[in-house]
Motif scaffolding. Structure first.
Motif, PDB file in Angstrom:
ATOM      1  N   GLY A  16      11.967 -18.789  34.918  1.00 30.37           N
ATOM      2  CA  GLY A  16      13.334 -19.244  34.662  1.00 30.37           C
ATOM      3  C   GLY A  16      14.092 -18.266  33.789  1.00 30.37           C
ATOM      4  N   ARG A  17      13.406 -17.796  32.752  1.00 34.51           N
ATOM      5  CA  ARG A  17      14.057 -16.847  31.833  1.00 34.51           C
ATOM      6  C   ARG A  17      14.369 -15.534  32.541  1.00 34.51           C
ATOM      7  NH1 ARG A  17      10.369 -17.268  27.980  1.00 34.51           N
ATOM      8  NH2 ARG A  17       9.305 -15.353  28.549  1.00 34.51           N
ATOM      9  N   VAL A  18      13.467 -15.069  33.386  1.00 39.00           N
ATOM     10  CA  VAL A  18      13.698 -13.815  34.112  1.00 39.00           C
ATOM     11  C   VAL A  18      14.929 -13.942  35.015  1.00 39.00           C
ATOM     12  CG1 VAL A  18      12.758 -12.279  35.889  1.00 39.00           C
ATOM     13  CG2 VAL A  18      11.291 -13.068  34.019  1.00 39.00           C
ATOM     14  N   VAL A  19      14.992 -15.052  35.763  1.00 42.01           N
ATOM     15  CA  VAL A  19      16.127 -15.230  36.686  1.00 42.01           C
ATOM     16  C   VAL A  19      17.435 -15.331  35.891  1.00 42.01           C
ATOM     17  CG1 VAL A  19      17.198 -16.805  38.346  1.00 42.01           C
ATOM     18  CG2 VAL A  19      14.765 -16.265  38.530  1.00 42.01           C
ATOM     19  N   GLU A  20      17.429 -16.094  34.803  1.00 39.89           N
ATOM     20  CA  GLU A  20      18.653 -16.221  33.998  1.00 39.89           C
ATOM     21  C   GLU A  20      19.113 -14.875  33.472  1.00 39.89           C
ATOM     22  OE1 GLU A  20      18.746 -19.152  30.952  1.00 39.89           O
ATOM     23  OE2 GLU A  20      18.203 -20.764  32.330  1.00 39.89           O
ATOM     24  N   ALA A  21      18.177 -14.066  32.999  1.00 35.11           N
ATOM     25  CA  ALA A  21      18.544 -12.757  32.449  1.00 35.11           C
ATOM     26  C   ALA A  21      19.098 -11.850  33.547  1.00 35.11           C
ATOM     27  CB  ALA A  21      17.329 -12.122  31.785  1.00 35.11           C
ATOM     28  N   LEU A  22      18.487 -11.889  34.726  1.00 39.06           N
ATOM     29  CA  LEU A  22      18.986 -11.060  35.834  1.00 39.06           C
ATOM     30  C   LEU A  22      20.407 -11.466  36.216  1.00 39.06           C
ATOM     31  CD1 LEU A  22      15.756 -10.975  38.040  1.00 39.06           C
ATOM     32  CD2 LEU A  22      16.861  -8.964  37.035  1.00 39.06           C
ATOM     33  N   VAL A  23      20.619 -12.767  36.339  1.00 35.18           N
ATOM     34  CA  VAL A  23      21.943 -13.255  36.747  1.00 35.18           C
ATOM     35  C   VAL A  23      22.978 -12.927  35.675  1.00 35.18           C
ATOM     36  CG1 VAL A  23      23.261 -15.344  37.264  1.00 35.18           C
ATOM     37  CG2 VAL A  23      21.023 -14.987  38.311  1.00 35.18           C
TER      38      VAL A  23
END
Ligand code: 2BA
Length: 94
Positions: A16-23
């Motif tokens: 979740g954290r990875v996707v949020e940071a990418l977005v």
């Protein structure tokens, strides 16, 4: 402008954290819930279509947001992430 596809396998608890940071950094990202063949635990495969000039930035963002962990009961350590960088023939947004 050549597009690459990052296929990043990360642990469930980091996904979740990875996707949020990418977005947040304006990368397009898609999360697929997957499972590792060895541990058979849930993990996540994140697809990121990105211009080749931004590949290193996207990988750095992934790396900042996930961590390796030991799994003592199985006697292994799971790395922070496993990343494949694939060439893309065409990138179409319909
Ligand atoms: P798993 O297959 O569940 O593997 C979890 C961890 O178990 C691996 O961490 C590795 O430390 C160990 N391991 C995997 N296969 C093993 C084997 N045959 N014998 C002994 N130990 C083994 P990582 O290498 O960091 O991999 C994390 C996850 O990334 C893997 O979960 C798998 O889902 C994926 N992955 C890793 N390498 C891959 C590859 N070459 N192709 C596709 N997926 C890969």
């Amino acid at each position: 402008m050549a597009t690459k596809l990052l296929l990043a396998i990360v642990q469930d608890q980091d996904a979740g954290r990875v996707v949020e940071a990418l977005v947040a950094e304006r990368f397009g990202a898609t999360r697929i819930n997957t499972a590792g063949g060895f541990l058979k635990r849930g993990n996540a495969t994140i697809l990121v279509g990105v211009d080749e000039t931004a590949v290193d930035d996207a990988i750095a963002t992934i790396d900042r947001n996930c961590e390796g962990r030991a799994v003592p009961e199985q006697g292994v350590s799971v790395g922070a992430g496993t990343v494949f960088v694939l060439g893309v023939n065409q990138f179409l947004r319909l």
